[in-house]
Design an enzyme around this catalytic site. Structure first.
Site, PDB file in Angstrom:
ATOM      1  N   TRP A 127     -40.052   9.727 -29.194  1.00  0.00           N
ATOM      2  CA  TRP A 127     -41.070  10.337 -28.317  1.00  0.00           C
ATOM      3  C   TRP A 127     -42.107   9.283 -27.913  1.00  0.00           C
ATOM      4  O   TRP A 127     -42.614   9.294 -26.800  1.00  0.00           O
ATOM      5  CB  TRP A 127     -41.761  11.498 -29.053  1.00  0.00           C
ATOM      6  CG  TRP A 127     -42.900  12.111 -28.301  1.00  0.00           C
ATOM      7  CD1 TRP A 127     -42.824  13.100 -27.378  1.00  0.00           C
ATOM      8  CD2 TRP A 127     -44.288  11.774 -28.405  1.00  0.00           C
ATOM      9  NE1 TRP A 127     -44.080  13.409 -26.900  1.00  0.00           N
ATOM     10  CE2 TRP A 127     -44.991  12.607 -27.516  1.00  0.00           C
ATOM     11  CE3 TRP A 127     -45.017  10.847 -29.168  1.00  0.00           C
ATOM     12  CZ2 TRP A 127     -46.388  12.549 -27.363  1.00  0.00           C
ATOM     13  CZ3 TRP A 127     -46.389  10.786 -29.010  1.00  0.00           C
ATOM     14  CH2 TRP A 127     -47.060  11.628 -28.128  1.00  0.00           C
ATOM     15  N   HIS A 128     -42.384   8.363 -28.847  1.00  0.00           N
ATOM     16  CA  HIS A 128     -43.407   7.353 -28.544  1.00  0.00           C
ATOM     17  C   HIS A 128     -42.948   6.366 -27.490  1.00  0.00           C
ATOM     18  O   HIS A 128     -43.761   5.821 -26.750  1.00  0.00           O
ATOM     19  CB  HIS A 128     -43.802   6.587 -29.813  1.00  0.00           C
ATOM     20  CG  HIS A 128     -44.708   7.368 -30.701  1.00  0.00           C
ATOM     21  ND1 HIS A 128     -44.237   8.251 -31.641  1.00  0.00           N
ATOM     22  CD2 HIS A 128     -46.063   7.425 -30.783  1.00  0.00           C
ATOM     23  CE1 HIS A 128     -45.261   8.808 -32.269  1.00  0.00           C
ATOM     24  NE2 HIS A 128     -46.375   8.336 -31.769  1.00  0.00           N
ATOM     25  N   GLY A 129     -41.663   6.120 -27.441  1.00  0.00           N
ATOM     26  CA  GLY A 129     -41.203   5.164 -26.441  1.00  0.00           C
ATOM     27  C   GLY A 129     -39.725   4.904 -26.550  1.00  0.00           C
ATOM     28  O   GLY A 129     -39.115   5.141 -27.595  1.00  0.00           O
TER      29      GLY A 129
END
Lengths: 490, 436
Positions: free
Chosen positions: A345-347
Site C-alpha cells: 500500500w505504501h508503494g
C-alpha cells in the site's frame, strides 16, 4: 498543497476559515459544500486534472452505497425513501452484492493502475531480461503519474461502502455530505484514514466551539513544529547518509535513527495538523500516533503507529481473512498477508514488501512466542531498545531507493561500509544544528508527552511554548525550501 | 468461551472506543483563564498579518512588490473559452497546468515581504549553528561550500548502473559515452580532445569543511571518478585532472566563500593544461613575447556567500585577490576564432575573465592557457551545465554555418567535476550544413 507551506498557511487557510465561519449560521450542509469547494481547490492545486479522478471515485462509491442501502439499481423509484442501516450480518440481495463489488473493484482498479502500473512494467522488463529475452521487454514511453493522496482517499471511500454493506453505517442520503467526507482538506492527501462510521454523525451535525478551535490551534502549531523544527533537520541527516557512497558504522546508525525520527515527526506532525484543522472546523478525528517508539514489542508498535491504517487493515482485511479465529497457522499467515499488503500500500516496490514482511514476520513471531516470550518477559528498557532496533532495520528498506541500496546500507550498519568520503559526511551530518536537533528530537520521542496529551490542559506557560514553537516554525519555513511530507507520495 | 469469541470478533467496539476517546479527550479541553482567546487571536493574527503586510507593501511600492492577485486572475479562463466548452475534454483543457500553479506558488513565496525580512535573520542564526541552507554549507573558519559539490564527493558513484538508471530515461547520464562520441567526431575532422574535469572545492580543501579531514586524503573524489578516468584512458581519450596539481601546493587554492579557484591555482592549472595539450597533439610553436600580464587587485563576494541571502551588514566580507590580466599588443586579451585551440569551459573558465562574475576580467583560464601555450585560443564558455551547454553552443554555431572548428588542432573541454554526477551528457552530432 502542503500544510506547512506559505501558500496554505497565509492565503488558503485564512480564506477557507473566513468563508467557513461566515457560513456557520447557514447550517452544516452549507458548511459541507464550502469544505468540498476548498477541498477540491486544495487537491487540485497539485494537479488540477486529478480532481476528476477523485470526483469519479466519489460518485461511484456514493451511488453504490445508495444501491446497497435500498437493495435496488432502480434508484429513481426509491429516491425519496428514507435510508436506514442494513441489518448486521443479514442477507444481501444480488444488487447489493454487485454494488459492493463495483465499489471495491473500481477503487482497487484505480489504485492499482495509478500506483502499480510503472512497477508492473518495470518488474516485467526485469523478469524477461533475467530470462535473456530482451526483445520481449516493453519499452513503454507511457509512465503513469501518481495522483496525490490516492491511497488515502480510496481507502476512506472503500471503508464507507463496506461499512454500509456490513450494516455498520447508514448510507449518506445526500451526495454533498459524502463528497465532503472524501474531499475534506484536513485529511485528504495524507490521512488520518477516517472510517466513515467514525465521521458520519459529525458530517450531519457538529458544533463549532471556541474550545475546539483553540485546541485545534494548539495541535496545529505543535504539529507544524514537529514537522519543520524536528522532522526536517533529521531528514537532512538521513538524506545525506542514505545517499552517501559508503557511510561508516556510526554515521549509518545515526542516519537510520534520524530517518526513524524524521518519518515519525513528519507523519505524526502532519496528523496533528490534520487533527488541529479538523477541530478548527468542528470535527473530532481520532488519534493516529501514540508514542510508537516507546513500544516494547512490534505488536505494541502497531497499536501506536499510523493507528488509522492499522485499524483499517485490521477491520477490512485481517478480520475478513479470518483474523485469529481459524487456528494458529492461519493467524500467522493472515498477519503476514496483511503486513505484506500494508507494505505494498505504501508503494510499488519490492522494498516496501520486504518492510511489510519484516513487520509481519515479527508480529507472527511475537504471537507464536506468546506470553512466555521475550516480548513480554524481558526488562522494559531492553524490549524497547530491541523493538526500536528492529523497526530501524525495517526502515532501511522503507527509505532506501532500491533493494541493492538497502543491502548496502545494512552492510554499513554492520561496519562493512566503504567509508569513502566519510570524513566529509561526518562534517555534514555532525554540524551543530543537526546534532542539537537530533538530540532534541530524541528527548521529545522518549521524554515528552504526546501533543494530544500535552494540550488537554493548556496553561499560560504552555501557551507561550505553543506560540514560540509556531513562530519558530513559521520563521524556519521562510528559510527552508526543503519541506516534503514523506506520506504525500503514498 | 463466549467472552473470548466476542473479544476476538469485536473490531467495531474498538473503533467506537477510539471515537469515544477522541470525543472525550479532544472535545473537552481545560484552559487557564484567558488562554483560549489568546490562542485563537494569536493564531489568526499571525496567519492574517502576512497577507495583509504583503497587500499594503504592494500598494505602497507597486514597482518593487508584485501584485499577487494578478497571477490568480491570470488563471481564470476568459468568457469566450468558457462559452465554447462542449464537453469534458474542453473543461480539462481550461484547467491550468500543474507547473504553472507551482510557479505561482514559488513566486508568491519568493516575493514575500515578510519572508524577505525574516529570512536573513534566520539564516544568520543558522550559520551560528554551523548550518547553511539548501545550497550552501558552512565549513570551518568562515569557509563556505556549495552543497552540490559536497554531495558529488560523498554521493554514490555516478557510473554505477542503478545510479544512472535512477536519473531517468530523459537524461543521458553516462559521461564516458558522450565524451568518447565527441572525441570520435572531432577525430573525424583531425582534431584532438583534452578533457579537464575541474575539481570541486571539497576535493581540494576537505580540511576546511570537516575537522579530521586531511588535504589530499583518501576518498575526496566521487567513488566513480577513478573508473571514469580509467574508462576514458582505455578509449584513448586524454584527460588532465588538475586535482593533484592543486593539492600538492600548500596554502589555499580556492576562494573562501566561492565555489571557484584562486587566480594562482587557476594559473597552475592553465600551465598543466598547456603541458597536457602539447603532449596530446602537435601544436604550432609558442610565439614568445606575444602576451604579457598586468597585475591587478579585485574584490568580490563569493557566489556561495550570495546564496545565503544575508542582510548586507551581516554578510560575509568581500575577498580580495590579485589577478594577472593578459594583454596582447597593449589590448586586453581577446579570443581568436582562427586559433589552433578551442576551449569549451564553464564558470571555472569564466571567473576572472567574465566581468559580470565580479572577479575582474581578461585574467581567466583561457587567457592564461593562451599565455602558457604562447598561442591564441578560441573560447566558448557558459556558466553551468558544462556537460552539454558549450557543446550545444558549438553545434548551434556549426548549424548556422559558422565553423568554429575550422583550423583547430585541439579542443580543450573543461567542466566542473560535479557535472559528472548531475549533468545531462547528451550525445550531440557535430553537423555542418546538415551533415555530420
Amino acid at each position: 498543497m502542503v500544510f506547512s507551506s506559505y501558500l496554505f498557511l497565509f492565503y488558503f487557510l485564512p480564506v477557507a476559515l473566513a468563508v467557513y465561519y461566515l457560513l456557520s449560521r447557514a447550517g452544516n450542509r452549507v458548511l459541507n459544500y464550502s469544505l468540498i469547494f476548498f477541498g477540491y481547490l486544495f487537491y487540485g492545486w497539485a494537479n488540477p486534472k486529478f480532481i476528476f479522478l477523485m470526483a469519479a471515485t466519489t460518485v461511484v462509491d456514493w451511488l453504490a452505497s445508495v444501491v446497497i442501502a435500498h437493495g435496488t439499481w432502480r434508484l429513481w423509484e426509491v429516491w425519496r425513501a428514507p435510508v436506514v442501516a442494513l441489518e448486521r450480518g443479514g442477507e444481501r440481495n444480488r444488487a447489493q452484492r454487485w454494488a459492493i463489488v463495483l465499489s471495491v473493484v473500481s477503487n482497487l482498479a484505480s489504485l492499482g493502475f495509478f500506483k502499480y502500473f510503472n512497477f508492473g512494467v518495470d518488474s516485467y522488463n526485469a523478469l524477461v531480461a533475467s530470462l535473456g529475452w530482451t526483445e520481449g521487454q516493453w519499452d513503454s514511453v507511457f509512465r503513469v503519474v501518481l495522483p496525490l493522496g490516492i491511497s488515502f482517499y480510496t481507502f476512506q471511500s472503500l471503508s464507507y461502502t463496506i461499512d454500509v454493506y456490513r450494516g455498520d453505517a447508514k448510507a449518506m442520503k445526500h451526495f454533498g455530505d459524502f463528497s465532503c467526507f472524501v474531499s475534506m482538506y484536513p485529511h485528504l492527501v495524507a490521512g488520518p484514514i477516517l472510517q466513515f462510521s467514525f465521521l458520519a454523525e459529525q458530517l450531519e451535525g457538529r458544533r463549532l466551539t471556541m474550545d475546539k478551535f483553540a485546541r485545534g490551534v494548539a495541535m496545529f502549531a505543535l504539529g507544524m513544529g514537529k514537522k519543520v523544527l524536528l522532522a526536517n533537520p533529521c531528514g537532512k541527516i538521513a538524506d545525506t547518509v542514505f545517499e552517501a557512497a559508503g557511510p561508516g558504522v556510526v554515521d549509518a546508525w545515526y542516519g537510520v535513527t534520524a530517518y526513524a525520527f524524521q518519518i515519525y515527526f513528519d507523519f505524526s506532525g502532519y496528523s496533528d495538523m490534520a487533527i488541529g484543522l479538523g477541530l478548527m472546523l468542528g470535527f473530532v478525528f481520532a488519534k493516529n500516533f501514540d508514542g510508537p517508539y516507546r513500544s516494547g514489542s512490534l505488536t505494541e508498535f502497531w497499536r501506536r503507529w499510523h493507528i488509522s491504517l492499522s485499524g483499517w487493515l485490521r477491520d477490512y482485511l485481517y478480520v475478513p481473512l479470518g483474523g485469529n479465529r481459524c487456528g494458529e497457522v492461519r493467524t500467522y499467515v493472515n498477519l503476514m498477508v496483511v503486513m505484506l499488503l500494508g507494505g505494498l500500500w505504501h508503494g510499488a516496490s519490492a522494498n516496501f514488501v520486504i518492510w511489510g514482511g519484516i513487520h509481519g514476520g515479527g508480529l507472527a513471531l511475537e504471537r507464536w512466542a506468546g506470553k512466555s516470550g521475550w516480548a513480554v518477559r524481558g526488562p522494559v528498557v531492553v524490549r524497547r531498545v530491541v523493538t526500536f532496533v528492529v523497526v530501524c532495520v525495517a526502515w532501511v528498506f522503507f527509505r532506501a531507493v532500491d533493494f541493492e541500496s538497502a543491502l548496502r546500507y545494512l552492510g554499513s550498519l554492520c561496519g562493512m561500509g566503504r567509508e569513502e568520503g566519510s570524513v566529509l559526511i561526518g562534517g555534514l551530518i555532525w554540524q551543530r544544528y543537526y546534532w542539537v536537533s537530533f538530540a532534541v528530537t530524541a528527548v521529545v520521542v522518549w521524554g515528552m508527552p504526546q501533543s494530544w496529551d500535552l494540550t488537554r490542559r493548556i496553561t499560560w506557560g504552555k501557551f507561550w511554548w505553543i506560540a514560540a514553537v509556531f513562530l519558530a516554525a513559521v520563521a524556519m519555513l521562510f528559510a527552508q525550501s526543503y519541506n516534503p511530507f514523506i506520506y504525500f507520495i503514498f | 468461551m463466549n467472552e473470548k469469541k466476542s473479544a476476538k470478533e469485536e473490531p467495531i467496539r474498538a473503533r467506537v472506543t477510539r471515537e469515544e476517546q477522541a470525543a472525550a479527550e479532544l472535545g473537552v479541553t481545560e484552559f487557564a483563564p484567558g488562554v483560549r482567546a489568546a490562542l485563537v487571536w494569536f493564531f489568526l493574527v499571525t496567519i492574517v498579518a502576512v497577507p495583509v503586510v504583503q497587500l499594503v507593501a504592494a500598494r505602497r511600492e507597486p514597482e518593487r512588490v508584485g501584485d499577487f492577485g494578478a497571477a490568480l486572475r491570470g488563471l481564470v479562463p476568459d468568457a469566450g473559452a468558457v462559452a465554447a466548452v462542449g464537453g469534458l475534454g474542453d473543461v480539462v483543457r481550461l484547467l491550468p497546468e500543474a507547473g504553472r500553479l507551482k510557479a505561482i506558488e514559488e513566486d508568491w513565496e519568493r516575493d514575500s515581504v515578510v519572508g524577505e525580512a525574516v529570512l536573513p535573520r534566520v539564516q544568520r542564526w543558522l550559520l551560528g549553528m554551523g548550518q547553511g541552507n539548501e545550497k550552501a554549507y558552512a565549513g570551518r573558519d568562515g569557509w563556505l561550500f556549495y552543497r552540490a559539490d559536497v554531495e558529488y564527493v560523498t554521493g554514490r558513484g555516478f557510473l554505477e548502473e542503478e545510479v544512472m538508471r535512477r536519473r531517468g530515461k530523459e537524461v543521458q547520464a553516462d559521461p564516458v559515452r558522450a565524451i568518447v562520441d565527441f572525441r570520435d567526431q572531432l577525430e573525424g575532422r583531425g582534431i584532438g580532445l583534452l578533457v579537464v574535469p575541474a575539481p570541486v572545492k571539497p576535493t581540494i580543501h576537505p580540511e576546511m569543511f570537516a575537522g579530521g579531514a586531511e588535504r589530499g586524503g583518501e576518498g575526496m573524489q566521487n567513488a566513480s571518478f577513478g573508473e571514469f578516468v580509467r574508462r576514458l584512458g582505455l578509449a584513448g581519450v586524454v584527460v588532465y585532472d588538475p586535482a593533484a596539481n592543486l593539492i600538492k601546493e600548500s596554502g589555499a587554492a580556492y576562494l573562501k566563500t566561492d565555489t571557484h579557484w584562486l587566480p594562482g591555482a587557476m594559473e597552475r592549472v592553465a600551465a598543466g593544461m598547456a603541458e597536457a595539450a602539447r603532449a596530446a597533439v602537435e601544436l604550432p610553436g609558442a610565439e614568445a613575447g606575444r602576451f604579457r600580464t598586468v597585475e591587478k587587485r579585485v574584490r568580490g563576494t563569493g557566489d556561495i556567500a550570495q546564496m545565503l541571502k544575508l542582510l548586507p551588514e551581516r554578510a560575509y566580507p568581500e575577498e580580495e585577490v590579485a589577478i594577472r590580466q593578459v594583454m596582447e599588443a597593449n589590448e586586453l586579451w581577446q579570443p581568436k576564432e582562427g586559433a589552433p585551440v578551442l576551449l569549451l569551459g564553464d564558470s571555472f573558465a569564466n571567473i576572472y575573465s567574465l566581468g559580470a562574475m565580479g572577479w575582474g576580467e581578461s585574467a581567466g583560464l583561457a587567457e592564461h592557457l593562451s599565455v602558457r601555450l604562447g598561442l591564441p585560443v578560441d573560447v566558448i564558455c557558459r556558466n553551468d551545465d558544462g556537460s552539454y551547454a558549450t557543446r550545444e553552443m558549438l553545434v548551434q554555431e556549426l548549424r548556422r554555418g559558422r565553423d568554429r572548428l575550422e583550423g583547430k588542432r585541439l579542443v580543450v573541454w573543461e567542466f566542473a567535476a560535479r557535472e559528472l554526477a548531475s549533468g545531462d551528457w547528451k550525445v550531440l552530432p557535430l553537423e555542418t550544413g546538415g551533415k555530420r
